[in-house]
Motif scaffolding. Structure first.
Motif, mmCIF file in Angstrom:
data_model
loop_
_atom_site.group_PDB
_atom_site.id
_atom_site.type_symbol
_atom_site.label_atom_id
_atom_site.label_comp_id
_atom_site.label_asym_id
_atom_site.label_seq_id
_atom_site.Cartn_x
_atom_site.Cartn_y
_atom_site.Cartn_z
ATOM 1 N N VAL A 1 -3.377 -1.003 -9.304
ATOM 2 C CA VAL A 1 -2.268 -0.125 -9.687
ATOM 3 C C VAL A 1 -0.970 -0.933 -9.685
ATOM 4 O O VAL A 1 -0.648 -1.590 -8.692
ATOM 5 C CB VAL A 1 -2.140 1.078 -8.710
ATOM 6 N N ILE B 1 -6.402 5.893 -3.607
ATOM 7 C CA ILE B 1 -5.625 4.653 -3.571
ATOM 8 C C ILE B 1 -6.001 3.783 -2.369
ATOM 9 O O ILE B 1 -5.625 2.613 -2.305
ATOM 10 C CB ILE B 1 -4.114 4.961 -3.611
ATOM 11 N N VAL C 1 -2.489 -2.959 -5.126
ATOM 12 C CA VAL C 1 -1.279 -2.354 -5.677
ATOM 13 C C VAL C 1 -0.141 -3.369 -5.613
ATOM 14 O O VAL C 1 -0.037 -4.155 -4.667
ATOM 15 C CB VAL C 1 -0.874 -1.091 -4.882
ATOM 16 N N ILE D 1 -6.147 6.993 -10.852
ATOM 17 C CA ILE D 1 -6.141 6.013 -9.766
ATOM 18 C C ILE D 1 -7.569 5.611 -9.412
ATOM 19 O O ILE D 1 -7.865 4.433 -9.227
ATOM 20 C CB ILE D 1 -5.391 6.552 -8.532
#
Length: 163
Positions: free
Chosen positions: A58, A86, A91, A52
């Protein structure tokens, strides 16, 4: 974790469209326990967090199971919270379910949104997509249907632009 799934085929297709790293250690992650979220981390957790951290964005493909996220995937998400890798990361997700479910995977993605928001991820709404992938559209681990491939490519492009 299921190799022949539509989700795996979406990720396999993404790998043909752009440089990518697919995390394959889901089954190796220990059950999340906050007491274990410290150095030295379990090797599978360290690998997840390193992947990550190294990613520019992501992309998640997960099915809905029993009205929510599969337990193993929720466990993976739990391991992402404490590390902070993250946080601020662009994402998105693609829902590949071709099964007519009451929510079309919406309950899983609502849960996913909640956890990702809590973890501080930057959800790129324009890249989140529902692209049902029937088994007949998959060969050799990738989506072969041109229209579906194009929809996947658009989602990937939007994710890369959103980050």
């Amino acid at each position: 974790m299921r190799a022949g799934s539509g989700n795996a085929a979406v990720l396999g297709t993404v790998a043909t469209l752009t440089e990518t790293t697919t995390f394959t250690g889901l089954g190796d992650l220990p059950h999340f326990n906050p007491d274990d979220d410290r150095d030295p981390l379990h090797p599978a957790v360290a690998s997840l967090r390193a992947a990550i951290a190294a990613a520019t964005s992501v992309l998640i493909c997960t099915p809905e199971y029993a009205g929510g996220l599969p337990g193993s995937f929720k466990n993976l998400l739990d391991w992402t919270v404490g590390g902070g890798e993250i946080y601020g990361k662009p994402v998105a997700w693609i829902n590949a379910s071709s099964v007519a479910a009451p929510t079309g995977g919406g309950d899983a993605h609502d849960s996913l949104r909640k956890v990702l928001t809590y973890a501080g991820a930057e959800i790129v709404e324009e890249a989140c997509a529902r692209i049902p992938v029937p088994r007949a559209a998959v060969a050799d681990g990738v989506v072969v249907d041109p229209d579906l491939r194009e929809r996947i490519a658009v989602a990937v492009k939007r994710l890369s632009e959103g980050g």
